[in-house]
Design a protein around this motif. Structure first.
Motif, PDB file in Angstrom:
ATOM      1  N   ASP A   1     -12.193  -3.565  -7.374  1.00 35.86           N
ATOM      2  CA  ASP A   1     -12.340  -2.728  -6.174  1.00 35.86           C
ATOM      3  C   ASP A   1     -10.979  -2.189  -5.735  1.00 35.86           C
ATOM      4  N   LEU A   2      -9.983  -3.065  -5.779  1.00 35.42           N
ATOM      5  CA  LEU A   2      -8.638  -2.638  -5.382  1.00 35.42           C
ATOM      6  C   LEU A   2      -8.136  -1.525  -6.298  1.00 35.42           C
ATOM      7  N   LYS A   3      -8.350  -1.711  -7.609  1.00 37.97           N
ATOM      8  CA  LYS A   3      -7.882  -0.694  -8.558  1.00 37.97           C
ATOM      9  C   LYS A   3      -8.558   0.651  -8.305  1.00 37.97           C
ATOM     10  N   ASN A   4      -9.866   0.623  -8.038  1.00 39.43           N
ATOM     11  CA  ASN A   4     -10.579   1.874  -7.751  1.00 39.43           C
ATOM     12  C   ASN A   4     -10.018   2.561  -6.518  1.00 39.43           C
ATOM     13  N   LYS A   5      -9.779   1.755  -5.496  1.00 38.08           N
ATOM     14  CA  LYS A   5      -9.243   2.294  -4.247  1.00 38.08           C
ATOM     15  C   LYS A   5      -7.867   2.915  -4.479  1.00 38.08           C
ATOM     16  N   LEU A   6      -7.036   2.198  -5.224  1.00 38.47           N
ATOM     17  CA  LEU A   6      -5.683   2.692  -5.500  1.00 38.47           C
ATOM     18  C   LEU A   6      -5.730   4.001  -6.291  1.00 38.47           C
ATOM     19  N   GLU A   7      -6.637   4.035  -7.295  1.00 36.31           N
ATOM     20  CA  GLU A   7      -6.704   5.236  -8.129  1.00 36.31           C
ATOM     21  C   GLU A   7      -7.209   6.441  -7.348  1.00 36.31           C
ATOM     22  N   SER A   8      -8.059   6.187  -6.338  1.00 34.25           N
ATOM     23  CA  SER A   8      -8.509   7.344  -5.566  1.00 34.25           C
ATOM     24  C   SER A   8      -7.441   7.788  -4.566  1.00 34.25           C
ATOM     25  N   GLU A   9      -6.672   6.834  -4.027  1.00 34.75           N
ATOM     26  CA  GLU A   9      -5.601   7.230  -3.095  1.00 34.75           C
ATOM     27  C   GLU A   9      -4.378   7.786  -3.806  1.00 34.75           C
ATOM     28  N   PHE A  10      -4.117   7.280  -5.012  1.00 30.51           N
ATOM     29  CA  PHE A  10      -2.940   7.717  -5.776  1.00 30.51           C
ATOM     30  C   PHE A  10      -3.387   8.084  -7.201  1.00 30.51           C
ATOM     31  N   PRO A  11      -3.875   9.323  -7.375  1.00 30.02           N
ATOM     32  CA  PRO A  11      -4.423   9.720  -8.686  1.00 30.02           C
ATOM     33  C   PRO A  11      -3.427   9.537  -9.843  1.00 30.02           C
ATOM     34  N   LYS A  12      -2.134   9.525  -9.541  1.00 32.27           N
ATOM     35  CA  LYS A  12      -1.152   9.357 -10.615  1.00 32.27           C
ATOM     36  C   LYS A  12      -1.291   8.017 -11.341  1.00 32.27           C
ATOM     37  N   PHE A  13      -1.896   7.033 -10.695  1.00 29.98           N
ATOM     38  CA  PHE A  13      -2.116   5.749 -11.366  1.00 29.98           C
ATOM     39  C   PHE A  13      -2.977   5.917 -12.613  1.00 29.98           C
ATOM     40  N   LYS A  14      -3.883   6.917 -12.577  1.00 28.47           N
ATOM     41  CA  LYS A  14      -4.800   7.095 -13.708  1.00 28.47           C
ATOM     42  C   LYS A  14      -4.067   7.539 -14.967  1.00 28.47           C
ATOM     43  N   ALA A  15      -2.883   8.119 -14.809  1.00 31.32           N
ATOM     44  CA  ALA A  15      -2.130   8.610 -15.968  1.00 31.32           C
ATOM     45  C   ALA A  15      -1.329   7.498 -16.654  1.00 31.32           C
ATOM     46  N   LEU A  16      -1.246   6.332 -16.006  1.00 27.92           N
ATOM     47  CA  LEU A  16      -0.455   5.248 -16.608  1.00 27.92           C
ATOM     48  C   LEU A  16      -1.163   4.670 -17.828  1.00 27.92           C
ATOM     49  N   LYS A  17      -0.353   4.112 -18.738  1.00 29.46           N
ATOM     50  CA  LYS A  17      -0.928   3.490 -19.938  1.00 29.46           C
ATOM     51  C   LYS A  17      -1.809   2.304 -19.552  1.00 29.46           C
ATOM     52  N   SER A  18      -1.393   1.576 -18.513  1.00 34.44           N
ATOM     53  CA  SER A  18      -2.214   0.481 -17.999  1.00 34.44           C
ATOM     54  C   SER A  18      -1.760   0.173 -16.579  1.00 34.44           C
ATOM     55  N   LEU A  19      -2.619  -0.478 -15.826  1.00 36.52           N
ATOM     56  CA  LEU A  19      -2.221  -0.955 -14.504  1.00 36.52           C
ATOM     57  C   LEU A  19      -2.910  -2.298 -14.293  1.00 36.52           C
ATOM     58  N   LEU A  20      -2.100  -3.360 -14.253  1.00 36.25           N
ATOM     59  CA  LEU A  20      -2.649  -4.682 -13.994  1.00 36.25           C
ATOM     60  C   LEU A  20      -2.304  -5.083 -12.569  1.00 36.25           C
ATOM     61  N   ILE A  21      -3.089  -6.036 -12.062  1.00 34.76           N
ATOM     62  CA  ILE A  21      -2.868  -6.532 -10.711  1.00 34.76           C
ATOM     63  C   ILE A  21      -2.531  -8.015 -10.806  1.00 34.76           C
TER      64      ILE A  21
END
Lengths: 142, 80
Positions: free
Chosen positions: B32-52
């Motif tokens: 849920d956090l990742k989805n929220k982050l990706e919608s607030e900061f679309p640039k996260f979607k361009a990263l090779k990966s994003l772990l929490i």
């Protein structure tokens, strides 16, 4: 149990491969293998001016320790050192030192390779390459 | 609930800060956090990966988040 066998450091000061070597040296060791990372002067033909390393320090230390414990569990090695630097490094400087001692060379080579390969996958440390005209966070994008 | 998120590496540039606060529903997960982050900061979607990371351990997508957790963004690492 593994305390005297593992030495983990994350620091802004210069690393010393001698200090790392002395930690793992042991009369029962038949060999010592080390990996010393150095800052390269170019990437894909572009001149590198310097690197900047940033770490999530507490987690980086615990992930480095996990790697060392795993190496001791899975390979027949005595001692392992994993040292990493943070901050600004110039070309030729040393961001990482891994040294392993073991009764026999094969285990030492394998454990050292395992440690550096895993460090690059799991330890939360980031590296920014500064070029003459621009900068990039290494590996960030596909 | 409001959770504080630490940012490192390129994620610091994307959120333009060392940390941010994000509003999540009670019972929210890492996914849920990742989805929220990706919608607030679309640039996260361009990263090779994003772990929490949650309390200094990598968190699986189904891990529950609480407001007292230490949460950090872990973009692709590049030590060594």
């Amino acid at each position: 149990m593994m305390d005297g066998k593992i030495n983990i450091i994350l620091q802004a000061e210069e690393l010393s491969s001698d200090i790392a070597f002395n930690f793992v040296a042991d009369n029962s060791a038949g060999g010592i293998v080390s990996f010393v990372g150095t800052v390269r002067n170019q990437t894909n033909g572009k001149k590198v001016i310097r690197l900047e390393f940033e770490a999530y320090e507490k987690m980086a230390l615990s992930e480095m320790r996990k790697i060392a414990e795993e190496a001791i569990k899975n390979f027949d090695v005595f001692k392992i050192v994993i040292h990493h630097r943070t901050g600004v490094l110039q070309v030729g400087e040393i961001p990482v030192v891994i040294v392993v001692s073991a009764p026999h060379r094969k285990a030492a080579f394998e454990a050292c390779q395992f440690a550096i390969d895993t460090l690059k996958e799991t330890v939360p440390i980031w590296k920014k390459e500064i070029f003459e005209n621009g900068e990039v966070w290494v590996s960030a994008h596909p | 609930m409001k959770v504080k998120i630490l940012a490192f590496g390129i994620t610091k540039d994307i959120v333009k800060n060392n940390s941010i606060f994000i509003d999540l529903n009670e019972g929210a997960t890492v996914a849920d956090l990742k989805n929220k982050l990706e919608s607030e900061f679309p640039k996260f979607k361009a990263l090779k990966s994003l772990l929490i990371a949650v309390n200094e351990e990598y968190g699986n997508d189904d891990l529950l988040i609480s407001s007292s957790d230490e949460i950090a963004l872990i973009p692709p690492v590049a030590g060594g």
